[in-house]
Design a protein around this motif. Sequence first.
Motif, mmCIF file in Angstrom:
data_model
loop_
_atom_site.group_PDB
_atom_site.id
_atom_site.type_symbol
_atom_site.label_atom_id
_atom_site.label_comp_id
_atom_site.label_asym_id
_atom_site.label_seq_id
_atom_site.Cartn_x
_atom_site.Cartn_y
_atom_site.Cartn_z
ATOM 1 N N ARG A 44 0.833 -1.200 0.000
ATOM 2 C CA ARG A 44 0.000 0.000 0.000
ATOM 3 C C ARG A 44 0.866 1.249 0.000
ATOM 4 O O ARG A 44 1.957 1.257 0.563
ATOM 5 C CB ARG A 44 -0.888 -0.005 1.245
ATOM 6 N N ILE A 45 0.339 2.302 -0.616
ATOM 7 C CA ILE A 45 0.951 3.628 -0.571
ATOM 8 C C ILE A 45 -0.124 4.593 -0.095
ATOM 9 O O ILE A 45 -1.236 4.599 -0.619
ATOM 10 C CB ILE A 45 1.495 4.060 -1.943
ATOM 11 N N VAL A 46 0.225 5.394 0.910
ATOM 12 C CA VAL A 46 -0.705 6.386 1.448
ATOM 13 C C VAL A 46 -0.114 7.768 1.184
ATOM 14 O O VAL A 46 1.037 8.038 1.547
ATOM 15 C CB VAL A 46 -0.937 6.187 2.959
ATOM 16 N N VAL A 47 -0.911 8.636 0.546
ATOM 17 C CA VAL A 47 -0.475 9.988 0.211
ATOM 18 C C VAL A 47 -1.284 10.972 1.056
ATOM 19 O O VAL A 47 -2.515 10.921 1.060
ATOM 20 C CB VAL A 47 -0.678 10.280 -1.291
ATOM 21 N N HIS A 48 -0.596 11.872 1.764
ATOM 22 C CA HIS A 48 -1.246 12.910 2.575
ATOM 23 C C HIS A 48 -0.898 14.263 1.974
ATOM 24 O O HIS A 48 0.280 14.593 1.821
ATOM 25 C CB HIS A 48 -0.762 12.862 4.028
ATOM 26 N N LEU A 49 -1.917 15.061 1.648
ATOM 27 C CA LEU A 49 -1.728 16.390 1.082
ATOM 28 C C LEU A 49 -2.135 17.429 2.125
ATOM 29 O O LEU A 49 -3.224 17.330 2.708
ATOM 30 C CB LEU A 49 -2.571 16.546 -0.177
ATOM 31 N N HIS A 50 -1.273 18.434 2.345
ATOM 32 C CA HIS A 50 -1.536 19.454 3.357
ATOM 33 C C HIS A 50 -1.239 20.842 2.793
ATOM 34 O O HIS A 50 -0.315 21.018 2.012
ATOM 35 C CB HIS A 50 -0.643 19.251 4.591
ATOM 36 N N GLY A 100 1.865 31.537 1.088
ATOM 37 C CA GLY A 100 3.152 31.444 1.757
ATOM 38 C C GLY A 100 4.103 30.602 0.941
ATOM 39 O O GLY A 100 3.693 29.739 0.176
ATOM 40 N N ALA A 101 5.381 30.884 1.111
ATOM 41 C CA ALA A 101 6.398 30.125 0.387
ATOM 42 C C ALA A 101 6.471 28.714 0.947
ATOM 43 O O ALA A 101 6.518 28.525 2.163
ATOM 44 C CB ALA A 101 7.752 30.810 0.509
ATOM 45 N N GLN A 102 6.444 27.762 0.070
ATOM 46 C CA GLN A 102 6.555 26.334 0.412
ATOM 47 C C GLN A 102 5.561 25.925 1.503
ATOM 48 O O GLN A 102 5.919 25.272 2.481
ATOM 49 C CB GLN A 102 7.984 26.000 0.816
ATOM 50 N N ASP A 103 4.306 26.306 1.311
ATOM 51 C CA ASP A 103 3.303 25.930 2.309
ATOM 52 C C ASP A 103 2.478 24.718 1.893
ATOM 53 O O ASP A 103 1.651 24.252 2.650
ATOM 54 C CB ASP A 103 2.391 27.111 2.634
ATOM 55 N N LYS A 104 2.721 24.172 0.717
ATOM 56 C CA LYS A 104 2.050 22.939 0.287
ATOM 57 C C LYS A 104 2.980 21.776 0.630
ATOM 58 O O LYS A 104 4.177 21.803 0.349
ATOM 59 C CB LYS A 104 1.766 22.946 -1.216
ATOM 60 N N ARG A 105 2.405 20.749 1.243
ATOM 61 C CA ARG A 105 3.218 19.620 1.692
ATOM 62 C C ARG A 105 2.583 18.319 1.237
ATOM 63 O O ARG A 105 1.366 18.131 1.335
ATOM 64 C CB ARG A 105 3.327 19.649 3.213
ATOM 65 N N CYS A 106 3.418 17.411 0.757
ATOM 66 C CA CYS A 106 2.970 16.077 0.369
ATOM 67 C C CYS A 106 3.826 15.063 1.128
ATOM 68 O O CYS A 106 5.047 15.091 1.050
ATOM 69 C CB CYS A 106 3.118 15.869 -1.136
ATOM 70 N N GLN A 107 3.158 14.189 1.859
ATOM 71 C CA GLN A 107 3.838 13.109 2.565
ATOM 72 C C GLN A 107 3.374 11.799 1.949
ATOM 73 O O GLN A 107 2.175 11.583 1.768
ATOM 74 C CB GLN A 107 3.507 13.121 4.050
ATOM 75 N N THR A 119 3.646 24.947 -4.873
ATOM 76 C CA THR A 119 2.420 24.440 -5.496
ATOM 77 C C THR A 119 2.213 22.986 -5.098
ATOM 78 O O THR A 119 3.167 22.272 -4.788
ATOM 79 C CB THR A 119 2.478 24.533 -7.039
ATOM 80 N N LEU A 120 0.990 22.566 -5.133
ATOM 81 C CA LEU A 120 0.657 21.187 -4.786
ATOM 82 C C LEU A 120 1.276 20.206 -5.777
ATOM 83 O O LEU A 120 1.790 19.154 -5.390
ATOM 84 C CB LEU A 120 -0.864 21.022 -4.736
ATOM 85 N N GLU A 121 1.265 20.564 -7.057
ATOM 86 C CA GLU A 121 1.841 19.694 -8.084
ATOM 87 C C GLU A 121 3.333 19.463 -7.851
ATOM 88 O O GLU A 121 3.820 18.334 -7.930
ATOM 89 C CB GLU A 121 1.620 20.302 -9.469
ATOM 90 N N GLN A 122 4.068 20.533 -7.524
ATOM 91 C CA GLN A 122 5.501 20.391 -7.263
ATOM 92 C C GLN A 122 5.755 19.575 -5.997
ATOM 93 O O GLN A 122 6.704 18.786 -5.950
ATOM 94 C CB GLN A 122 6.150 21.765 -7.126
#
Length: 137
Positions: free
Chosen positions: A38-44, A52-59, A78-81
């Motif tokens: 399994r792979i779990v992706v968390h978007l924040h 804000g600079a670098q306020d999108k986070r993907c774990q 950005t969320l895509e990056q």
Amino acid sequence: MQIQVHSDNHIEGSARLVEWVSDSVASKLARFDDELTRIVVHLHDDNGAKAGAQDKRCQIEARPKGLQPLSVTHKSETLEQAIDGAIEKMHHALDHQFGKMRSKRATPLQADETGDIPARDALLEEDFLAEERLRAL
């Protein structure tokens, strides 16, 4: 391999977003498909509605079969990056993890200080050579 996508309240978790993230993860990590459960992706969005600079986070958390989970995080503007960066980090982490395992399995027979192959390996070599001689007859 099962892929789950979760997002916080500040990111609209539409079906289109979930499909895009799932497809991106599946295509870029396809070579590890048989080794992962399994792979779990968390978007924040760390700052919420504020910019804000670098306020999108993907774990991304990957669960390899029989091993401890691996987790990576990437922040970006950005969320895509953030997603692409996290996928790239996970690819490297999995490559490293499974590369170490493959190299341990493929370790050739090591000679001891005297240059001899250890007794257990020498017996295996004798058995192998005996079978080869029988086949040649």
